[in-house]
Design a protein around this motif. Structure first.
Motif, PDB file in Angstrom:
ATOM      1  N   LEU A  26       0.833  -1.209   0.000  1.00 12.44           N
ATOM      2  CA  LEU A  26       0.000   0.000   0.000  1.00 12.44           C
ATOM      3  C   LEU A  26       0.867   1.258   0.000  1.00 12.44           C
ATOM      4  N   ARG A  27       1.902   1.223   0.801  1.00 14.08           N
ATOM      5  CA  ARG A  27       2.753   2.411   0.910  1.00 14.08           C
ATOM      6  C   ARG A  27       3.366   2.816  -0.440  1.00 14.08           C
ATOM      7  N   GLN A  28       3.588   1.832  -1.290  1.00 14.29           N
ATOM      8  CA  GLN A  28       4.188   2.141  -2.593  1.00 14.29           C
ATOM      9  C   GLN A  28       3.258   2.928  -3.511  1.00 14.29           C
ATOM     10  N   VAL A  29       1.973   2.876  -3.212  1.00 12.84           N
ATOM     11  CA  VAL A  29       1.006   3.495  -4.137  1.00 12.84           C
ATOM     12  C   VAL A  29       0.156   4.597  -3.511  1.00 12.84           C
ATOM     13  N   LEU A  30       0.255   4.765  -2.189  1.00 13.30           N
ATOM     14  CA  LEU A  30      -0.651   5.680  -1.507  1.00 13.30           C
ATOM     15  C   LEU A  30      -0.141   7.126  -1.559  1.00 13.30           C
ATOM     16  N   PRO A  31      -0.927   8.034  -2.147  1.00 13.50           N
ATOM     17  CA  PRO A  31      -0.513   9.444  -2.169  1.00 13.50           C
ATOM     18  C   PRO A  31      -0.641  10.049  -0.766  1.00 13.50           C
ATOM     19  N   ILE A  32       0.435  10.558  -0.239  1.00 15.05           N
ATOM     20  CA  ILE A  32       0.376  11.117   1.117  1.00 15.05           C
ATOM     21  C   ILE A  32       0.935  12.536   1.147  1.00 15.05           C
ATOM     22  N   GLU A  33       0.581  13.215   2.214  1.00 16.62           N
ATOM     23  CA  GLU A  33       0.954  14.609   2.457  1.00 16.62           C
ATOM     24  C   GLU A  33       2.451  14.879   2.239  1.00 16.62           C
ATOM     25  N   GLU A  34       3.292  13.956   2.674  1.00 18.51           N
ATOM     26  CA  GLU A  34       4.746  14.166   2.582  1.00 18.51           C
ATOM     27  C   GLU A  34       5.211  14.449   1.146  1.00 18.51           C
ATOM     28  N   GLU A  35       4.459  13.985   0.173  1.00 17.40           N
ATOM     29  CA  GLU A  35       4.880  14.214  -1.216  1.00 17.40           C
ATOM     30  C   GLU A  35       4.889  15.686  -1.588  1.00 17.40           C
ATOM     31  N   LEU A  36       4.119  16.473  -0.850  1.00 17.88           N
ATOM     32  CA  LEU A  36       3.963  17.881  -1.221  1.00 17.88           C
ATOM     33  C   LEU A  36       5.096  18.751  -0.688  1.00 17.88           C
ATOM     34  N   ALA A  37       5.829  18.254   0.299  1.00 20.82           N
ATOM     35  CA  ALA A  37       6.911  19.052   0.885  1.00 20.82           C
ATOM     36  C   ALA A  37       8.079  19.127  -0.088  1.00 20.82           C
ATOM     37  N   SER A  38       8.748  20.292  -0.145  1.00 18.26           N
ATOM     38  CA  SER A  38       9.929  20.309  -1.002  1.00 18.26           C
ATOM     39  C   SER A  38      11.171  20.067  -0.153  1.00 18.26           C
ATOM     40  N   HIS A  39      12.127  19.357  -0.742  1.00 19.38           N
ATOM     41  CA  HIS A  39      13.356  18.993  -0.045  1.00 19.38           C
ATOM     42  C   HIS A  39      14.529  19.340  -0.927  1.00 19.38           C
ATOM     43  N   HIS A  40      15.549  19.880  -0.316  1.00 17.44           N
ATOM     44  CA  HIS A  40      16.740  20.240  -1.055  1.00 17.44           C
ATOM     45  C   HIS A  40      17.296  19.016  -1.780  1.00 17.44           C
ATOM     46  N   GLY A  41      17.636  19.179  -3.053  1.00 20.30           N
ATOM     47  CA  GLY A  41      18.246  18.073  -3.795  1.00 20.30           C
ATOM     48  C   GLY A  41      17.252  17.147  -4.472  1.00 20.30           C
ATOM     49  N   PHE A  42      15.971  17.315  -4.184  1.00 20.71           N
ATOM     50  CA  PHE A  42      14.960  16.481  -4.838  1.00 20.71           C
ATOM     51  C   PHE A  42      14.346  17.282  -5.980  1.00 20.71           C
ATOM     52  N   VAL A  43      14.602  16.822  -7.206  1.00 21.36           N
ATOM     53  CA  VAL A  43      14.321  17.642  -8.377  1.00 21.36           C
ATOM     54  C   VAL A  43      13.458  16.888  -9.379  1.00 21.36           C
ATOM     55  N   SER A  44      13.165  17.554 -10.487  1.00 17.61           N
ATOM     56  CA  SER A  44      12.260  16.969 -11.460  1.00 17.61           C
ATOM     57  C   SER A  44      12.919  15.850 -12.284  1.00 17.61           C
ATOM     58  N   ASP A  45      14.185  16.017 -12.626  1.00 16.90           N
ATOM     59  CA  ASP A  45      14.877  15.032 -13.479  1.00 16.90           C
ATOM     60  C   ASP A  45      16.225  14.677 -12.852  1.00 16.90           C
ATOM     61  N   PRO A  46      16.233  13.841 -11.821  1.00 19.53           N
ATOM     62  CA  PRO A  46      17.462  13.628 -11.050  1.00 19.53           C
ATOM     63  C   PRO A  46      18.554  12.867 -11.809  1.00 19.53           C
ATOM     64  N   VAL A  47      18.194  12.149 -12.855  1.00 14.82           N
ATOM     65  CA  VAL A  47      19.220  11.307 -13.490  1.00 14.82           C
ATOM     66  C   VAL A  47      19.578  11.781 -14.897  1.00 14.82           C
ATOM     67  N   GLY A  48      19.142  12.990 -15.243  1.00 12.86           N
ATOM     68  CA  GLY A  48      19.558  13.561 -16.524  1.00 12.86           C
ATOM     69  C   GLY A  48      18.951  12.880 -17.738  1.00 12.86           C
ATOM     70  N   ASP A  49      17.726  12.382 -17.599  1.00 11.09           N
ATOM     71  CA  ASP A  49      17.105  11.703 -18.733  1.00 11.09           C
ATOM     72  C   ASP A  49      16.877  12.649 -19.907  1.00 11.09           C
ATOM     73  N   ARG A  50      16.508  13.881 -19.619  1.00  7.41           N
ATOM     74  CA  ARG A  50      16.192  14.783 -20.733  1.00  7.41           C
ATOM     75  C   ARG A  50      17.425  15.031 -21.593  1.00  7.41           C
ATOM     76  N   HIS A  51      18.608  15.062 -20.956  1.00  7.57           N
ATOM     77  CA  HIS A  51      19.838  15.277 -21.728  1.00  7.57           C
ATOM     78  C   HIS A  51      20.250  14.059 -22.538  1.00  7.57           C
ATOM     79  N   ALA A  52      19.809  12.895 -22.081  1.00  8.49           N
ATOM     80  CA  ALA A  52      20.254  11.666 -22.742  1.00  8.49           C
ATOM     81  C   ALA A  52      19.338  11.275 -23.897  1.00  8.49           C
ATOM     82  N   LEU A  53      18.331  12.089 -24.197  1.00  8.13           N
ATOM     83  CA  LEU A  53      17.420  11.778 -25.304  1.00  8.13           C
ATOM     84  C   LEU A  53      18.144  12.002 -26.633  1.00  8.13           C
ATOM     85  N   LYS A  54      18.389  10.939 -27.369  1.00  7.50           N
ATOM     86  CA  LYS A  54      19.144  11.045 -28.618  1.00  7.50           C
ATOM     87  C   LYS A  54      18.224  11.058 -29.832  1.00  7.50           C
ATOM     88  N   ALA A  55      17.034  10.584 -29.649  1.00  5.37           N
ATOM     89  CA  ALA A  55      15.981  10.633 -30.664  1.00  5.37           C
ATOM     90  C   ALA A  55      14.702  10.630 -29.842  1.00  5.37           C
TER      91      ALA A  55
END
Ligand code: PLP
Ligand code: SF4
Length: 323
Positions: free
Chosen positions: A59-88
């Motif tokens: 359940l915990r893996q799928v349950l939307p909870i309040e903690e998701e709304l807090a912002s935390h330093h270092g937690f970003v939209s694209d943490p692994v650089g996927d947008r840069h690795a798009l080759k096509a």
């Protein structure tokens, strides 16, 4: 005849209220978090949750909870650089010899810790024109020996789409392996029917399927049959898990996971540290704690049942071992 998988998918839980009703639960959750990243759970997966337990690790893996709304330093939209690795369009090429195709944005289940929860899927929708561009890229780079189908979840593509795509891939002479990253065998086992197994294995490439189980209980119910069918069709089965706070951050759970996987003919491959995507900080297990858990696994399990503890660091040529 049993219902088809599309019908099952459509009948999954689309709201927390429905799932709570089914589990006999009245626990806290966040409708706002569910607006940012929609809630979705197939019934076959909910069947393996413990009724009445608000702390159930599935359940915990799928349950939307309040903690998701807090912002935390270092937690970003694209943490692994996927947008840069798009080759096509839809094609990520980060590592030598293998490239990854984002075939669809759809998933059968929505996992709150997903590192692609903010990926701009609409911009890389896999239309026929875009598919052609991706295939052209793959055909030109003769160093590539493996193509990974990912998403979203590639096994939500129709049989016809998959058969066509795999046919095109198999026609690229330097490719040797087809790898599929999917949670479908776990969360929608009815999808792993005979026709799909034929499509996934009936070509000249070797097929490797990396499932994504985080907790041993995810392997219950009809999942065993789905995995057996895949094995019998000649696929190599591996597992990647994410180390998640209050889901699998205990030695016992991780040992049980490895043992259960092997019972089903699946070898543990990676145990990932969480990718620091926005809204997931409450799932994070510190590196020091991860190392301790990993060391304890080594003391208890044969080497082949100990997954590699890794973290993805943008710009590095492979997933980095944590040690
Ligand atoms: C993780 C990943 C792979 C696979 O890496 P392996 O170490 O071979 O499992 C390939 N391509 C991309 C873009 C990835 O993120
Ligand atoms: S991509 Fe995988 S981890 Fe992310 S929501 Fe879909 S099934 Fe879950």
């Amino acid at each position: 005849m049993s219902k088809n998988w599309q019908a099952e998918l459509a009948e999954g839980f689309a709201t927390v209220h429905e799932l709570f009703g089914y589990l006999g639960l009245a626990a806290a959750f966040s409708p706002e978090a569910a607006q940012r990243f929609p809630f979705r759970v197939p019934r076959a997966y909910a069947l393996r949750m413990r009724p009445g337990d608000p702390h159930d690790p599935l359940l915990r893996q799928v349950l939307p909870i309040e903690e998701e709304l807090a912002s935390h330093h270092g937690f970003v939209s694209d943490p692994v650089g996927d947008r840069h690795a798009l080759k096509a369009p839809g094609l990520l090429h980060k590592y030598r010899g293998r490239a990854l195709l984002i075939t669809t944005g759809a998933c059968a289940i929505h996992c709150r810790y997903c590192f692609r929860r903010e990926f701009p899927y609409a911009e890389s929708q896999f239309t026929p024109q875009r598919e052609k561009k991706a295939l052209d890229y793959l055909a030109v780079d003769t160093e590539l020996s493996e193509i990974i189908l990912s998403g979203g979840d590639p096994l939500l593509l129709s049989d016809a789409r998959l058969a066509h795509l795999i046919g095109q891939l198999a026609a690229i002479p330097h490719l040797r392996r087809l790898r599929i990253h999917t949670r479908v065998p776990l969360v929608l086992p009815s999808r792993m029917e005979g026709r799909l197994l034929e499509i996934l294995s009936g070509h000249r490439l070797q097929t490797v399927v990396v499932i994504h189980a985080n907790h041993p209980r995810e392997l219950g119910g009809d999942v065993g049959g789905a995995l057996a069918g895949m094995r019998d069709a000649g696929m190599t089965l591996l597992n990647q898990a994410v180390l998640l706070r209050q889901v699998n951050d205990s030695v016992q759970t991780l040992c049980d996971l490895s043992e259960c996987l092997f019972d089903h003919g699946v070898l543990p491959y990676y145990l990932h540290l969480l990718d620091r995507v926005r809204g997931t900080a409450h799932f994070e297990v510190s590196e020091a704690e991860a190392l301790e858990l990993h060391e304890a696994l080594r003391r208890r399990l044969p080497g082949y049942l100990v997954p590699r503890l890794v973290r993805e660091i943008e710009g590095q040529p492979y997933k980095q071992a944590v040690s």
